[in-house]
Design a protein around this motif. Structure first.
Motif, PDB file in Angstrom:
ATOM      1  N   LEU A   1      23.368   0.330  17.444  1.00  0.00           N
ATOM      2  CA  LEU A   1      24.359   0.516  16.385  1.00  0.00           C
ATOM      3  C   LEU A   1      24.033  -0.495  15.282  1.00  0.00           C
ATOM      4  O   LEU A   1      24.226  -1.693  15.455  1.00  0.00           O
ATOM      5  N   LYS A   2      23.516  -0.010  14.148  1.00  0.00           N
ATOM      6  CA  LYS A   2      23.125  -0.887  13.035  1.00  0.00           C
ATOM      7  C   LYS A   2      24.050  -0.586  11.859  1.00  0.00           C
ATOM      8  O   LYS A   2      23.965   0.470  11.247  1.00  0.00           O
ATOM      9  N   ILE A   3      24.958  -1.539  11.556  1.00  0.00           N
ATOM     10  CA  ILE A   3      25.984  -1.336  10.535  1.00  0.00           C
ATOM     11  C   ILE A   3      25.844  -2.419   9.473  1.00  0.00           C
ATOM     12  O   ILE A   3      25.857  -3.618   9.791  1.00  0.00           O
ATOM     13  N   ASN A   4      25.719  -2.001   8.221  1.00  0.00           N
ATOM     14  CA  ASN A   4      25.706  -2.925   7.086  1.00  0.00           C
ATOM     15  C   ASN A   4      26.978  -2.682   6.280  1.00  0.00           C
ATOM     16  O   ASN A   4      27.116  -1.664   5.608  1.00  0.00           O
ATOM     17  N   LEU A   5      27.913  -3.635   6.341  1.00  0.00           N
ATOM     18  CA  LEU A   5      29.223  -3.482   5.707  1.00  0.00           C
ATOM     19  C   LEU A   5      29.213  -3.873   4.236  1.00  0.00           C
ATOM     20  O   LEU A   5      30.249  -3.777   3.563  1.00  0.00           O
ATOM     21  N   GLY A   6      28.073  -4.331   3.732  1.00  0.00           N
ATOM     22  CA  GLY A   6      27.952  -4.648   2.316  1.00  0.00           C
ATOM     23  C   GLY A   6      28.874  -5.780   1.898  1.00  0.00           C
ATOM     24  O   GLY A   6      29.046  -6.775   2.613  1.00  0.00           O
ATOM     25  N   THR A   7      29.521  -5.610   0.740  1.00  0.00           N
ATOM     26  CA  THR A   7      30.370  -6.656   0.178  1.00  0.00           C
ATOM     27  C   THR A   7      31.846  -6.428   0.478  1.00  0.00           C
ATOM     28  O   THR A   7      32.701  -7.134  -0.064  1.00  0.00           O
TER      29      THR A   7
END
Length: 956
Positions: A752-758
């Protein structure tokens, strides 16, 4: 807001993209396709059309064995100048970019040609015109005006360049990739300044002078020292190239006079007038003397020669290399031959007592005499010496290299040569070596092309009959040579012909340390450094002013060049600038020291191109001309298109069950939008593509343990015939106010690869799947909001796990459900910025600084960063960082361990609150530990090694 549940049920469709080649293709343009880091380039041929280029690129693409390109099939399109790209695997997208001669967006360069000194210009596009822009407007000002046109629009063009241009305009935004119309430009309102020059006769009190236009102009008749401005104007108008009223003259009798260029000189950068005041009397010149201090000499330019010869007429090829350390004595040379067929070796040449400084002509004569004495004279001139230069370095004491060529008239199988340098004096020696570097050079009987290599850099291909000018142009294009820095001559003899390269200009009078070599399609050609080049002795001339004058000016002639005014009190650095501006001296060719005038002399040392040469003396001259305003050349505007775009149009969008951005994969048959809640559960269908949802902020993203597929791509793609670094998005990029992972029972996901940003996020992780490889965490998180909170109760989590990744976590809470030691494993990379860490169990790895840290159970290992307060109520802390630990508090059965890393560490204070807590520093990593014992006294729990001085403070 809507709730969406992932089902991964969309049908598969292969992505198809149509590529359109612009009509403006021309020979030499380079079209490059990029997939990830892999390029595929095609150079446009002569007489190509957009259609022929498209067909050629299709062939090139389909022949590629690079995995990224091999996943896509190219085909010629139905429209002229087009081709299509189709993914071989339906549902698996590709990302490709195209550039032609440097960029995919159209780029136009707008240039103001000439030298305007005032006025305005305008730009036009799509029928609209900007307001007037100053001649020296900044790129930012031009961009504001240009994008202010409604036919362009804000954000649709960028302008870069220096004030006054050239300006590079790239069409971006809504105009990116468009084949736009050419910008219009109008410079009718630009103006240029009139050139002005000041003539100063240096305070002359008698005598005459002449004036001429330009260094090569014809002088006027003799003019009186006290001439009026009107009479000087008349004299100037009599000069060749000057018409009536072309030059205005003002000033008092005897000057100084101001010359203003007008008439036919408007918009012209004029040549300088030249005053010859050798016959003037009075003034400063009578006190000026110029005397030679050191005569220059001994310098020379480096020379290489490339020779061609017919190998059918040669069997021996030897080099003789000199040595600058040799100062006297003699040397011997012998050449042995082995005849063809039966027979023993015979002496072809046996020369003794050869003078160390023999010239090449003398050496050839000795060879001819010796061969005749050995009964080989009937074969003619068997050995020829080549390598002499018309420049310096004609003998071996200069370090020169000579070539010996032996003709094969004898029918020998082989030759060998040797030199005896035992009788040479001075410490050096002459050496002999055989050479076999044979390549094709210019020849009337050999075809093909050849290249010259300078320091490993090759010229463009040269034809077999290339002229000296063509060779010179090719050499000057090399980065180690440059324009004007080499001369090329063709040499001809009865045996062979060759090319002599003489390095000059910036490479003159020096050992350049360049290496010369050739390659080609034939077998005839050799190269030799005749002379390494030397600076020699620099000429020094001294300028003195006698007496103590309080005013005055003079100038100097050097050959036909003349200086601007030299003041009576000029400094050495100012004089150096004046001399470098003289046309016959030039920048970098002179150094001035001493001074200032008039109390001290100034020595002028000639270097650069003028070093090592006995120069003629500078000649003093009363009277000077100084340009006070350089005239501008009449301006006009040019616009050129340097980059035409290649259009990329999606004919068929990618679709499949692994795509987040496909509506058919969601229970609502719509793709989630901002404010929605997303559930990913009860599915094994992975989410691999369409991952860039960075414009969306979900109310909640809930990934349950019943989801056993993957989200995101691995760093390496192993799906093809060979693996490659993944170029598609590897993380799901999406904002989420709440992120929940691990609810319900199930095996969970391995990736599970999650990039929530800003987006500010509160994450709650209650479980995870197993690591895909036994090492990499199953959950990988990124996010940069300053107030992010991450709660981990069970599972394997990595935050900014990979190199160069960054994340911000205001609070990390690590807990457990059943097993305080093993329920959670959290790894935090060096790119994580922390504030607080609160930990009640599990394994934690930290690679960056914290402000506060509290642990009640589990094990933490810190590898990097400074840490303000580490509070270990229980469990273990391995401190392997060299960053300062300001305060460490230990209690309960806590174990503080410094033994894993023996690098020196700085710990300000350790507070010990329990008898059971222990400190291990057997490796003595802490230089001078301070331990404060709070109501405890058992020192046996301090494992600090030997030879330590420890301050212990008991607190009641």
């Amino acid at each position: 807001m809507a709730s969406h549940e992932w089902n991964g049920g969309a049908p598969t469709t292969a992505r198809v993209v149509t590529i359109t080649i612009p009509d403006e293709v021309s020979e030499g343009m380079v079209i490059t396709a990029m997939i990830g880091l892999q390029p595929l380039s095609y150079t446009v041929l002569a007489d190509a059309t957009a259609t022929s280029v498209a067909a050629a690129f299709v062939s090139l693409w389909n022949a590629s064995t690079v995995s990224e390109f091999a996943e896509i099939t190219a085909a010629v399109g139905t429209a002229a100048g087009t081709f299509t790209l189709t993914a071989d695997t339906a549902g698996k997208p590709f990302v490709v970019s195209f550039s032609m001669t440097g960029g995919t967006n159209e780029i136009q360069i707008f240039t103001i040609v000439g030298t305007p000194t005032g006025g305005t210009f305008t730009l036009a596009f799509g029928g609209q015109i900007t307001s007037g822009l100053a001649y020296n407007a900044s790129a930012a000002t031009v961009q504001t005006a240009f994008t202010g046109l409604s036919t362009v629009g804000s954000g649709n063009a960028t302008v870069t360049g220096s004030d006054g241009g050239p300006y590079t305009i790239e069409f971006v935004g809504d105009l990116a990739g468009e084949n736009v119309s050419e910008i219009g430009a109008n410079g009718d309102s630009l103006t240029v300044a009139a050139e002005t020059q000041v003539v100063d006769l240096g305070g002359a009190t008698g005598g005459t002078f002449t004036i001429q236009y330009g260094e090569s102009g014809t002088p006027s008749s003799n003019l009186a020292y006290n001439i009026s401005a009107a009479n000087l104007k008349t004299a100037i108008e009599s000069l060749t190239g000057i018409a009536v009223d072309d030059v205005g003259v003002s000033g008092s009798d005897g000057g100084p006079f101001t010359l203003t260029f007008q008439g036919s000189f408007v918009g012209v950068n004029a040549d300088s007038f030249v005053v010859n005041g050798a016959n003037l009397t009075g003034g400063l010149m009578d006190d000026v003397t110029i005397a030679e201090q050191t005569a220059g000499g001994g310098g020379g330019n480096e020379v290489w020669t490339i020779w061609e010869n017919d190998p059918n007429n040669e069997e021996g090829h030897f080099r003789i290399t000199g040595d600058t350390d040799v100062s006297g004595g003699t040397f011997d040379l012998s050449v042995e031959l082995t005849p063809s067929g039966a027979g023993s070796a015979d002496t072809l040449l046996n020369m003794t007592d050869i003078p160390y400084d023999v010239t090449i002509a003398g050496f050839q004569g000795l060879i001819d005499t010796n061969i005749a004495a050995n009964d080989f004279s009937s074969y003619g001139k068997l050995i020829r010496v080549v390598g002499a230069s018309s420049s310096a370095g004609h003998d071996l004491t200069s370090g020169a290299t000579w070539h010996l060529y032996i003709r094969n008239y004898i029918g020998a199988d082989s030759f060998s040569a040797s030199i005896d340098s035992g009788n040479l004096t001075g410490g050096g020696s002459y050496t002999e070596s055989e050479f076999t570097e044979f390549v094709e050079l210019y020849s009337d009987w050999h075809a093909g092309t050849w290249n010259i290599f300078i320091n490993g850099e090759a010229t463009t291909a040269l034809a077999n009959n290339a002229t000296a000018t063509q060779v010179k142009t090719a050499l000057e294009a090399l980065s180690s040579i440059g324009e004007g820095n080499v001369n090329v001559e063709y040499l001809y003899t009865d045996w062979y012909h060759g090319i002599r390269l003489t390095f000059q200009g910036d490479l003159a009078n020096q050992a350049t340390d360049l290496t010369v070599a050739l390659s080609g399609s034939g077998v005839i050609g050799y190269w030799v450094k005749n002379w390494a080049g030397a600076a020699g002795t620099a000429e020094v001339q001294r300028i003195s002013i006698s007496g103590s004058p309080g005013s005055g000016e003079f100038s100097i002639f050097y050959g036909t060049g003349i200086s601007q005014a030299i003041a009576y009190n000029q400094t050495a650095s100012e004089l150096e600038d004046i001399f470098e501006a003289v046309s016959t001296i030039g920048t970098g060719n002179v150094t001035c020291s001493g001074g200032p005038f008039p109390d001290s002399f100034i020595d002028v040392t000639f270097g650069g191109n003028l070093t090592g040469t006995d120069l003629s003396s500078m000649v003093k001259n009363q009277g000077s001309v100084e340009t006070t305003q350089e005239g501008g050349t009449a301006p006009y505007m040019t616009v050129t298109t340097t980059t035409a775009p290649i259009l990329q149009t999606e004919t068929t969008a990618n679709s499949g069950p692994n795509c987040w951005d496909v509506a058919g994969n969601w229970s609502t048959n719509t793709v989630p939008e901002t404010g929605d809640t997303v559930y990913i559960s009860e599915s094994s269908v992975s989410i691999l593509y369409g991952l860039d949802q960075s414009a969306v902020t979900l109310a909640a993203l809930i990934i349950e343990q019943t989801f056993t597929g993957d989200i995101g791509l691995p760093r390496t793609n192993t799906g093809g015939t060979t693996s490659y670094s993944e170029y598609r998005d590897q993380y799901l990029k999406i904002g989420a106010t709440l992120l929940n992972i691990g609810d319900k029972q199930g095996d969970g996901s391995e990736r599970l690869k999650i990039n929530l940003g800003t987006v500010q996020t509160t994450a709650l992780i209650t479980n995870s799947g197993d690591s895909p490889d036994g090492n990499t965490p199953a959950i990988l998180l990124l996010g940069t909001h300053a107030s992010n909170v991450v709660n981990v109760n069970r599972g394997h989590v990595g935050i900014a796990y990979y190199p160069a990744e960054v994340s911000t976590v205001a609070t990390l809470r690590q807990a457990f459900f059943d097993d305080a030691a093993n329920d959670t494993i959290v790894f935090c990379g060096s790119g994580v910025s922390f504030t607080d860490v609160v930990k009640s169990g599990g394994e934690l790895t930290l690679n960056s600084a914290t402000t506060t840290f509290e642990q009640t159970a589990g094990t933490t290992t810190i590898y990097a960063g400074a840490h303000a307060n580490l509070n270990i109520v229980d469990g273990g802390l391995n401190y392997n960082s060299t960053g300062t630990a300001s305060q460490i508090d230990i209690a309960g059965e806590a174990v503080l361990n410094f033994n894993q890393d023996r690098r020196a560490k700085t710990v300000t204070v350790i507070n010990k609150y329990s008898e059971e807590s222990e400190v291990y520093d057997d490796s003595k990593a802490i230089g001078d530990p301070v331990i404060v014992m709070h109501n405890v006294s058992d020192l046996s729990t301090l494992h600090l090694g030997s030879n330590y001085t420890v301050t212990i403070t008991a607190v009641s």
